[in-house]
Write an enzyme that holds these catalytic residues in place. Structure first.
Site, PDB file in Angstrom:
ATOM      1  N   ASP A 170      34.857  32.372  43.498  1.00 42.75           N
ATOM      2  CA  ASP A 170      35.005  32.695  42.080  1.00 42.75           C
ATOM      3  C   ASP A 170      33.619  32.741  41.436  1.00 42.75           C
ATOM      4  OD1 ASP A 170      35.935  33.024  39.480  1.00 42.75           O
ATOM      5  OD2 ASP A 170      37.553  31.580  39.719  1.00 42.75           O
ATOM      6  N   ASP A 171      33.205  33.920  40.996  1.00 42.56           N
ATOM      7  CA  ASP A 171      31.929  34.119  40.294  1.00 42.56           C
ATOM      8  C   ASP A 171      30.708  33.994  41.195  1.00 42.56           C
ATOM      9  OD1 ASP A 171      33.569  34.304  38.097  1.00 42.56           O
ATOM     10  OD2 ASP A 171      32.964  32.404  37.199  1.00 42.56           O
ATOM     11  N   CYS A 200      37.889  38.376  36.644  1.00 47.58           N
ATOM     12  CA  CYS A 200      38.621  37.804  37.764  1.00 47.58           C
ATOM     13  C   CYS A 200      40.025  38.378  37.977  1.00 47.58           C
ATOM     14  CB  CYS A 200      38.683  36.290  37.631  1.00 47.58           C
ATOM     15  SG  CYS A 200      39.278  35.693  36.044  1.00 47.58           S
ATOM     16  N   ARG A 229      41.505  40.292  41.307  1.00 47.24           N
ATOM     17  CA  ARG A 229      42.521  39.677  42.158  1.00 47.24           C
ATOM     18  C   ARG A 229      43.725  40.593  42.334  1.00 47.24           C
ATOM     19  NH1 ARG A 229      41.099  34.019  42.179  1.00 47.24           N
ATOM     20  NH2 ARG A 229      39.057  34.010  41.165  1.00 47.24           N
ATOM     21  N   LYS A 234      43.470  29.533  42.861  1.00 44.57           N
ATOM     22  CA  LYS A 234      43.605  30.166  41.554  1.00 44.57           C
ATOM     23  C   LYS A 234      44.380  31.481  41.656  1.00 44.57           C
ATOM     24  CE  LYS A 234      40.591  32.486  38.198  1.00 44.57           C
ATOM     25  NZ  LYS A 234      39.209  32.606  37.693  1.00 44.57           N
ATOM     26  N   HIS A 294      46.034  33.237  38.392  1.00 41.47           N
ATOM     27  CA  HIS A 294      45.610  33.916  37.159  1.00 41.47           C
ATOM     28  C   HIS A 294      46.133  35.345  37.057  1.00 41.47           C
ATOM     29  CE1 HIS A 294      42.247  34.707  33.986  1.00 41.47           C
ATOM     30  NE2 HIS A 294      43.328  34.181  33.433  1.00 41.47           N
ATOM     31  N   HIS A 328      33.313  28.805  39.636  1.00 40.27           N
ATOM     32  CA  HIS A 328      33.696  28.993  38.241  1.00 40.27           C
ATOM     33  C   HIS A 328      33.382  27.728  37.440  1.00 40.27           C
ATOM     34  CE1 HIS A 328      36.352  29.748  34.784  1.00 40.27           C
ATOM     35  NE2 HIS A 328      36.413  31.019  35.172  1.00 40.27           N
ATOM     36  N   ASP A 374      35.129  37.568  43.347  1.00 46.16           N
ATOM     37  CA  ASP A 374      35.874  38.407  42.412  1.00 46.16           C
ATOM     38  C   ASP A 374      34.978  39.159  41.443  1.00 46.16           C
ATOM     39  OD1 ASP A 374      35.095  36.128  41.038  1.00 46.16           O
ATOM     40  OD2 ASP A 374      37.036  35.749  40.110  1.00 46.16           O
ATOM     41  N   ASN A 375      33.798  38.644  41.156  1.00 45.48           N
ATOM     42  CA  ASN A 375      32.851  39.302  40.239  1.00 45.48           C
ATOM     43  C   ASN A 375      31.528  38.557  40.315  1.00 45.48           C
ATOM     44  OD1 ASN A 375      35.162  37.937  38.064  1.00 45.48           O
ATOM     45  ND2 ASN A 375      33.159  36.985  38.234  1.00 45.48           N
ATOM     46  N   LYS A 414      28.614  38.734  35.242  1.00 44.58           N
ATOM     47  CA  LYS A 414      30.049  38.820  34.994  1.00 44.58           C
ATOM     48  C   LYS A 414      30.350  39.334  33.583  1.00 44.58           C
ATOM     49  CE  LYS A 414      33.995  35.581  34.647  1.00 44.58           C
ATOM     50  NZ  LYS A 414      34.396  34.178  34.887  1.00 44.58           N
TER      51      LYS A 414
END
Length: 595
Positions: A40-41, A78, A82, A140, A142, A230, A336-337, A391
C-alpha cells in the site's frame, strides 16, 4: 466386542482422510497456486530489487527468479487500483472510479461511482472458484463499506477484510476521522482483532490459517493486500533500529541518490533530467534541527514497515516451501499507487481526531502503538523518484510502481514492455488456461502479458495502442513514447501537459506547445476513452483536499455527534461576544454624542 457405529464413523472419516493424504501424486490437482501480494503506497524504487533502501530479501528473491517489470502503471488511488487488479476492468466499469473520501456529491451514486463492485463485475476469486480453486484473502479491501459488499460476496471462500482506506497497525481502531472505528469483517461478519495484533504478521497468520482450513486437494488463490506502508506508518522497534541515521541527510539527498540509482539500474535513460518538484516543497535545511530529526525518524519507520512486511511474506514463503507448494505457486507483487504525501500535523480536524483517540505525532515511541506516523510530501516526492510528484496524481510518481511476477515457466528477466494494472487478471487467467468468456460477467478490458512473459512478443501494446487512467480528474494517457497528463488542485492546476517519456521520464519539459499535432491526437484518444468507460467530469472548481475536508468533516460530526453541542457552544459564545462588543461600541458612541 463390536465398536459402536457412532464411534466407527469418525474413525472411517479420519482413515479416509489419511488415504487421501497418502494418495499418489498423480491424482492431485497440478494446477499452479496464485499469491497476489499488494503493498500500500509503495513507490517504484521502494523494494530492494528496484534500488530501495529498505531490506526486502524475500521480495527481491522472487524478483530474482521471475520477471521484474519497469514500465508498469497503476492508478493514483487505492480503491480504483484494487478494483482493476482483481477484475481486469477499468475502474469506472467496476463501480469504483475513485475513493469515497474524495467523492463530490455530484457524482455520488452515479454508474461507475457506486463505491462498491457493481453487479456483473467478477473478480479473479469469482472466476477461479468457478474453476475449482479455493480462494482466500486477508488485508485491506476498501471496495465497499457494507457487510454485503465484502470479499465473501465476490468469490472468496474465507476472508478477513478491512473495509476502510486504512487503520491502525497495532490496535483495533481507526486512523482518520472519516471512520469511527476500524471496520474489519471476517467472512462478511464484523470481527475484532487479537490483543497481539500487528497488521503484517496478522495478515500472513490468517492466510496460513485459511490455507490449513480449506481443501488441500484443490489449488488456491490467495490475495494479500497489506497495510504497509499506508499511514499511520508503524513498525516493530527491532526493524526501526536498523535504519537509525539512514535518512539524516534529508530528502534532497535521497532524491538525487534514487535518481542516480535509477539510471544505473536502467529504470530511466542515462542523463534523464531529475523529476520536477511539486509546489511549496520545503528545503531540508529550512527545518529546525528538531524537525529534521523528527522527519528523519519518520522515514526510518517507513523503511522498517516495508522490511517488516517483507519479513512476514518470508514466513508465508517458508510455509509453502515446507508444505511442498512453493515451486508450483505463481507470485505477483505490486503496489496500488505511489507514496502518500499527507501530513499529520497541518490539519485541524485531524488534530481534533488525534486528541479524541489518543494518537501522537511526536518522537516518543515513534512507530509504536499510539504513534500516528507519516512521511509528508517532501519525503513522498523523494521516494517517488525517478517519477514526479506522488499518490493522488497521475504523474509518474503517482502511478509508476513495481511489479514482480514469478512462478512456473517464468524465466528470470527484466520486462520493459508497457503494462497496466488491468493486465494482471487476464495474465493470471491465461497462465492458468482459464477462458475469461467461461464466466458470464462483464468483459475484461485489460490485456494478458503472457506473450511477453513467454518470449513470444516484445510488448503487449503496439505503438498505436493508447492506455489511459483517470481518478477524480487526475488523468493520464500513454501512446508510444508520449504521455499527456492533467493534475487537479490543490497541487495541480487542471491543465493538460505533454511529455516524451523516452527522453523525459521525470516529466520536466511540457511539449504541448511545440508538438500540437501529437497533443491533439492524444486528447482525442482521451476523449474516446472517457466516453467508452463512463468518466464523469469533475464539478467546476473541484479541489481534492477541499473535498476530503468536507467529507471528513461531515463524517467526524456523524461519528462524534456530541461535537455538535461543543461546536454549537463555541458558535453561540462567539456570536454573544460579537454582540456584546457591538453593543458596547454603540453605547460608547451614544455617550460621545451626548457629550
Amino acid at each position: 466386542m463390536r465398536t459402536p457405529r457412532s464411534r466407527l464413523l469418525p474413525s472411517l472419516v479420519a482413515f479416509a482422510a489419511l488415504l487421501g493424504a497418502a494418495a499418489p501424486a498423480s491424482t492431485a490437482d497440478k494446477r499452479p497456486n496464485v499469491v497476489i501480494i499488494l503493498a500500500d503506497d509503495a513507490a517504484l524504487m521502494d523494494f530492494g530489487a528496484y534500488g530501495g533502501e529498505a531490506r526486502t530479501p524475500n521480495i527481491d528473491a522472487l524478483a530474482g527468479r521471475g520477471a521484474l517489470f519497469t514500465q508498469y502503471r497503476a492508478s493514483p488511488l487505492c480503491s480504483p487500483s484494487r478494483a482493476m487488479l482483481l477484475t481486469g476492468m477499468d475502474a469506472h466499469l467496476t463501480g469504483i472510479a475513485t475513493i469515497p473520501e474524495v467523492l463530490p456529491k455530484e457524482q455520488r451514486g452515479k454508474p461507475g461511482y457506486e463505491m462498491a463492485l457493481e453487479p456483473g463485475v467478477l473478480t479473479l476469486a469469482d472466476r477461479l472458484r468457478a474453476q475449482g480453486y479455493r480462494t482466500i484473502m486477508a488485508g485491506k479491501w476498501h471496495m465497499g463499506e457494507a457487510a454485503s459488499e465484502m470479499p465473501q460476496a465476490h468469490g472468496f471462500d474465507r476472508s478477513f477484510a478491512l473495509a476502510a482506506s486504512g487503520a491502525d497497525n497495532w490496535d483495533d481502531r481507526s486512523y482518520m476521522p472519516y471512520y469511527k472505528d476500524a471496520p474489519w469483517f471476517e467472512d462478511g461478519v464484523e470481527a475484532s482483532l487479537p490483543e497481539d495484533f500487528y497488521s503484517s504478521r496478522f495478515i500472513v497468520d490468517k492466510a496460513i490459517k485459511y490455507l490449513a482450513e480449506t481443501d488441500p486437494a484443490k489449488p488456491f488463490f490467495a490475495y494479500l493486500p497489506f497495510q504497509a506502508i499506508h499511514i499511520p506508518v508503524q513498525a516493530p522497534r527491532q526493524f526501526i533500529d536498523r535504519y537509525k541515521g539512514r535518512y539524516d541527510q534529508g530528502w534532497e539527498v535521497l532524491r538525487k541518490a534514487r535518481h542516480q540509482r535509477a539510471q544505473a539500474l536502467g529504470l530511466i535513460p542515462q542523463g534523464a533530467p531529475l523529476a520536477a518538484l511539486p509546489p511549496d516543497f520545503r528545503a531540508w535545511n529550512s527545518l529546525s534541527a528538531q524537525d529534521r530529526a523528527l522527519y528523519a525518524a519518520r522515514m526510518e519507520v517507513n523503511a522498517a514497515m516495508l522490511e517488516a512486511m517483507d519479513f512476514h511474506i518470508g514466513r508465508l514463503i517458508q510455509h509453502l516451501k515446507a508444505s511442498g507448494q512453493y515451486e508450483n505457486t505463481i507470485f505477483i507483487v505490486s503496489s496500488d499507487n505511489g507514496p502518500e504525501p499527507s501530513r499529520g500535523d497541518d490539519n485541524a480536524m485531524l488534530s481534533v481526531f488525534q486528541r479524541l483517540t489518543g494518537y501522537h505525532i511526536g518522537a516518543d515511541n515513534m512507530g509504536g502503538p499510539g504513534s500516528w506516523g507519516f512521511i509528508g510530501p517532501e519525503w513522498a516526492a523523494a521516494a517517488a523518484t525517478p517519477g514526479a510528484w506522488f499518490k493522488f496524481y497521475a504523474t509518474e510518481g503517482g502511478i509508476r510502481v513495481p511489479l514482480i511476477m514469478a512462478g512456473p515457466g517464468i524465466a528470470p528477466r527484466r520486462v520493459t514492455s508497457p503494462a497496466m494494472i488491468t493486465d494482471i487478471a487476464p495474465t493470471v487467467l491465461e497462465w492458468l488456461k482459464v477462458d475469461p468468456q467461461a464466466s458470464a460477467g462483464k468483459p475484461i478490458t485489460g490485456r494478458s502479458l503472457m506473450p511477453v512473459l513467454s518470449g513470444a512478443a516484445e510488448s503487449a501494446y503496439g505503438p498505436d495502442d493508447a492506455r489511459a487512467v483517470e481518478v477524480s480528474g487526475n488523468s493520464a494517457l500513454y501512446l508510444g513514447d508520449y504521455k499527456i497528463t492533467r493534475s487537479v488542485p490543490p497541487v495541480g492546476d487542471g491543465r493538460w501537459r505533454l511529455y516524451n517519456l523516452a527522453r523525459d521520464p521525470g516529466e520536466t519539459t511540457d511539449l504541448s506547445a511545440s508538438a500540437p499535432a501529437i497533443m491533439r491526437r492524444m486528447l482525442s484518444e482521451y476523449a474516446a476513452y472517457t466516453k467508452r468507460v463512463g468518466v464523469l467530469e469533475m464539478p467546476k472548481g473541484y479541489d481534492s483536499m477541499v473535498q476530503v475536508n468536507r467529507n471528513v468533516g461531515a463524517r467526524l460530526l456523524s461519528n462524534y455527534p456530541w461535537l455538535y453541542g461543543v461546536l454549537g457552544g463555541f458558535l453561540l459564545t462567539f456570536v454573544a461576544l460579537i454582540w456584546l462588543a457591538l453593543r458596547g461600541i454603540r453605547v460608547l458612541m451614544r455617550r460621545r454624542t451626548a457629550q
